[in-house]
Design a protein around this motif. Structure first.
Motif, PDB file in Angstrom:
ATOM      1  N   GLY A 131     -14.026  33.092 -23.897  1.00 45.73           N
ATOM      2  CA  GLY A 131     -14.012  33.130 -22.438  1.00 45.73           C
ATOM      3  C   GLY A 131     -15.201  32.361 -21.892  1.00 45.73           C
ATOM      4  O   GLY A 131     -16.274  32.315 -22.503  1.00 45.73           O
ATOM      5  N   GLU A 132     -14.997  31.709 -20.742  1.00 46.26           N
ATOM      6  CA  GLU A 132     -16.058  30.937 -20.114  1.00 46.26           C
ATOM      7  C   GLU A 132     -16.329  31.477 -18.728  1.00 46.26           C
ATOM      8  O   GLU A 132     -15.438  32.001 -18.067  1.00 46.26           O
ATOM      9  CB  GLU A 132     -15.665  29.465 -20.008  1.00 46.26           C
ATOM     10  CG  GLU A 132     -15.529  28.780 -21.335  1.00 46.26           C
ATOM     11  CD  GLU A 132     -15.337  27.281 -21.180  1.00 46.26           C
ATOM     12  OE1 GLU A 132     -15.912  26.689 -20.243  1.00 46.26           O
ATOM     13  OE2 GLU A 132     -14.611  26.715 -22.001  1.00 46.26           O
ATOM     14  N   GLY A 133     -17.562  31.332 -18.276  1.00 40.65           N
ATOM     15  CA  GLY A 133     -17.916  31.764 -16.941  1.00 40.65           C
ATOM     16  C   GLY A 133     -19.410  31.671 -16.714  1.00 40.65           C
ATOM     17  O   GLY A 133     -20.130  31.039 -17.477  1.00 40.65           O
ATOM     18  N   THR A 134     -19.864  32.343 -15.652  1.00 42.22           N
ATOM     19  CA  THR A 134     -21.264  32.328 -15.257  1.00 42.22           C
ATOM     20  C   THR A 134     -21.846  33.721 -15.415  1.00 42.22           C
ATOM     21  O   THR A 134     -21.249  34.698 -14.952  1.00 42.22           O
ATOM     22  CB  THR A 134     -21.387  31.874 -13.790  1.00 42.22           C
ATOM     23  OG1 THR A 134     -20.773  30.593 -13.650  1.00 42.22           O
ATOM     24  CG2 THR A 134     -22.846  31.775 -13.369  1.00 42.22           C
ATOM     25  N   VAL A 135     -23.007  33.815 -16.049  1.00 44.42           N
ATOM     26  CA  VAL A 135     -23.654  35.107 -16.252  1.00 44.42           C
ATOM     27  C   VAL A 135     -24.165  35.609 -14.901  1.00 44.42           C
ATOM     28  O   VAL A 135     -24.974  34.946 -14.250  1.00 44.42           O
ATOM     29  CB  VAL A 135     -24.812  35.007 -17.259  1.00 44.42           C
ATOM     30  CG1 VAL A 135     -25.506  36.357 -17.409  1.00 44.42           C
ATOM     31  CG2 VAL A 135     -24.311  34.521 -18.606  1.00 44.42           C
ATOM     32  N   GLN A 136     -23.673  36.761 -14.482  1.00 38.53           N
ATOM     33  CA  GLN A 136     -24.064  37.360 -13.217  1.00 38.53           C
ATOM     34  C   GLN A 136     -25.238  38.313 -13.377  1.00 38.53           C
ATOM     35  O   GLN A 136     -26.065  38.434 -12.479  1.00 38.53           O
ATOM     36  CB  GLN A 136     -22.882  38.112 -12.598  1.00 38.53           C
ATOM     37  CG  GLN A 136     -21.679  37.233 -12.333  1.00 38.53           C
ATOM     38  CD  GLN A 136     -21.987  36.135 -11.331  1.00 38.53           C
ATOM     39  OE1 GLN A 136     -22.479  36.402 -10.252  1.00 38.53           O
ATOM     40  NE2 GLN A 136     -21.723  34.900 -11.723  1.00 38.53           N
ATOM     41  N   ALA A 137     -25.297  39.005 -14.500  1.00 36.68           N
ATOM     42  CA  ALA A 137     -26.363  39.976 -14.754  1.00 36.68           C
ATOM     43  C   ALA A 137     -26.406  40.305 -16.234  1.00 36.68           C
ATOM     44  O   ALA A 137     -25.404  40.174 -16.935  1.00 36.68           O
ATOM     45  CB  ALA A 137     -26.123  41.250 -13.955  1.00 36.68           C
ATOM     46  N   VAL A 138     -27.574  40.723 -16.675  1.00 36.97           N
ATOM     47  CA  VAL A 138     -27.743  41.281 -18.017  1.00 36.97           C
ATOM     48  C   VAL A 138     -28.415  42.630 -17.828  1.00 36.97           C
ATOM     49  O   VAL A 138     -29.484  42.725 -17.226  1.00 36.97           O
ATOM     50  CB  VAL A 138     -28.581  40.373 -18.935  1.00 36.97           C
ATOM     51  CG1 VAL A 138     -28.748  41.012 -20.302  1.00 36.97           C
ATOM     52  CG2 VAL A 138     -27.940  38.993 -19.071  1.00 36.97           C
ATOM     53  N   LEU A 139     -27.757  43.672 -18.306  1.00 36.83           N
ATOM     54  CA  LEU A 139     -28.237  45.037 -18.143  1.00 36.83           C
ATOM     55  C   LEU A 139     -28.455  45.682 -19.499  1.00 36.83           C
ATOM     56  O   LEU A 139     -27.861  45.269 -20.495  1.00 36.83           O
ATOM     57  CB  LEU A 139     -27.225  45.877 -17.364  1.00 36.83           C
ATOM     58  CG  LEU A 139     -26.804  45.386 -15.987  1.00 36.83           C
ATOM     59  CD1 LEU A 139     -25.764  46.329 -15.399  1.00 36.83           C
ATOM     60  CD2 LEU A 139     -27.987  45.277 -15.064  1.00 36.83           C
ATOM     61  N   VAL A 140     -29.285  46.716 -19.497  1.00 34.65           N
ATOM     62  CA  VAL A 140     -29.432  47.571 -20.670  1.00 34.65           C
ATOM     63  C   VAL A 140     -28.637  48.826 -20.374  1.00 34.65           C
ATOM     64  O   VAL A 140     -28.920  49.539 -19.415  1.00 34.65           O
ATOM     65  CB  VAL A 140     -30.904  47.910 -20.955  1.00 34.65           C
ATOM     66  CG1 VAL A 140     -30.996  48.867 -22.123  1.00 34.65           C
ATOM     67  CG2 VAL A 140     -31.695  46.645 -21.216  1.00 34.65           C
ATOM     68  N   GLU A 141     -27.594  49.055 -21.159  1.00 33.47           N
ATOM     69  CA  GLU A 141     -26.732  50.223 -20.993  1.00 33.47           C
ATOM     70  C   GLU A 141     -26.722  50.990 -22.305  1.00 33.47           C
ATOM     71  O   GLU A 141     -26.358  50.431 -23.336  1.00 33.47           O
ATOM     72  CB  GLU A 141     -25.311  49.801 -20.624  1.00 33.47           C
ATOM     73  CG  GLU A 141     -25.215  49.073 -19.302  1.00 33.47           C
ATOM     74  CD  GLU A 141     -23.796  48.641 -18.988  1.00 33.47           C
ATOM     75  OE1 GLU A 141     -22.876  48.907 -19.780  1.00 33.47           O
ATOM     76  OE2 GLU A 141     -23.608  48.014 -17.941  1.00 33.47           O
ATOM     77  N   ASP A 142     -27.103  52.230 -22.253  1.00 27.26           N
ATOM     78  CA  ASP A 142     -27.139  53.077 -23.456  1.00 27.26           C
ATOM     79  C   ASP A 142     -27.911  52.414 -24.590  1.00 27.26           C
ATOM     80  O   ASP A 142     -27.510  52.454 -25.751  1.00 27.26           O
ATOM     81  CB  ASP A 142     -25.722  53.433 -23.916  1.00 27.26           C
ATOM     82  CG  ASP A 142     -24.990  54.271 -22.897  1.00 27.26           C
ATOM     83  OD1 ASP A 142     -25.641  55.097 -22.234  1.00 27.26           O
ATOM     84  OD2 ASP A 142     -23.766  54.099 -22.762  1.00 27.26           O
ATOM     85  N   GLY A 143     -28.996  51.731 -24.248  1.00 26.57           N
ATOM     86  CA  GLY A 143     -29.861  51.123 -25.249  1.00 26.57           C
ATOM     87  C   GLY A 143     -29.420  49.760 -25.747  1.00 26.57           C
ATOM     88  O   GLY A 143     -30.104  49.156 -26.558  1.00 26.57           O
ATOM     89  N   ALA A 144     -28.294  49.248 -25.267  1.00 24.95           N
ATOM     90  CA  ALA A 144     -27.798  47.943 -25.714  1.00 24.95           C
ATOM     91  C   ALA A 144     -27.742  46.977 -24.531  1.00 24.95           C
ATOM     92  O   ALA A 144     -27.432  47.375 -23.406  1.00 24.95           O
ATOM     93  CB  ALA A 144     -26.411  48.078 -26.325  1.00 24.95           C
ATOM     94  N   GLN A 145     -28.018  45.711 -24.784  1.00 23.97           N
ATOM     95  CA  GLN A 145     -27.913  44.701 -23.739  1.00 23.97           C
ATOM     96  C   GLN A 145     -26.455  44.308 -23.548  1.00 23.97           C
ATOM     97  O   GLN A 145     -25.729  44.094 -24.521  1.00 23.97           O
ATOM     98  CB  GLN A 145     -28.727  43.469 -24.098  1.00 23.97           C
ATOM     99  CG  GLN A 145     -30.213  43.701 -24.085  1.00 23.97           C
ATOM    100  CD  GLN A 145     -30.988  42.426 -24.345  1.00 23.97           C
ATOM    101  OE1 GLN A 145     -30.436  41.332 -24.388  1.00 23.97           O
ATOM    102  NE2 GLN A 145     -32.285  42.569 -24.536  1.00 23.97           N
ATOM    103  N   VAL A 146     -26.048  44.198 -22.279  1.00 20.35           N
ATOM    104  CA  VAL A 146     -24.684  43.813 -21.929  1.00 20.35           C
ATOM    105  C   VAL A 146     -24.757  42.745 -20.841  1.00 20.35           C
ATOM    106  O   VAL A 146     -25.418  42.939 -19.823  1.00 20.35           O
ATOM    107  CB  VAL A 146     -23.858  45.017 -21.408  1.00 20.35           C
ATOM    108  CG1 VAL A 146     -22.455  44.584 -21.030  1.00 20.35           C
ATOM    109  CG2 VAL A 146     -23.827  46.126 -22.436  1.00 20.35           C
TER     110      VAL A 146
END
Length: 64
Positions: free
Chosen positions: A27-42
């Motif tokens: 999949g292609e696109g633009t990164v809107q945000a990077v969050l830490v959820e339950d100790g993992a980066q998403v």
């Protein structure tokens, strides 16, 4: 309900607001945000069809 479960931590990432390819789904696109959820980066990526998908930042590479 424990409100601490609803907290997310946004982090800076080198690919933030850049065009990327998810190497797992292609999949292609633009990164809107990077969050830490339950100790993992998403990473939250908005695709060309304007639908968002998630991917681990380690699976993203800059698009050509």
């Amino acid at each position: 309900m424990d409100k601490s479960l609803l907290k997310f931590t946004s982090i800076d990432h080198v690919l933030l607001h850049r065009r990327v390819v998810d190497t797992r789904s292609l999949g292609e696109g633009t990164v809107q945000a990077v969050l830490v959820e339950d100790g993992a980066q998403v990473a939250y990526v908005r695709g060309d069809d304007h639908k968002e998908f998630t991917a681990p930042p380690s699976a993203l590479r800059a698009a050509r």
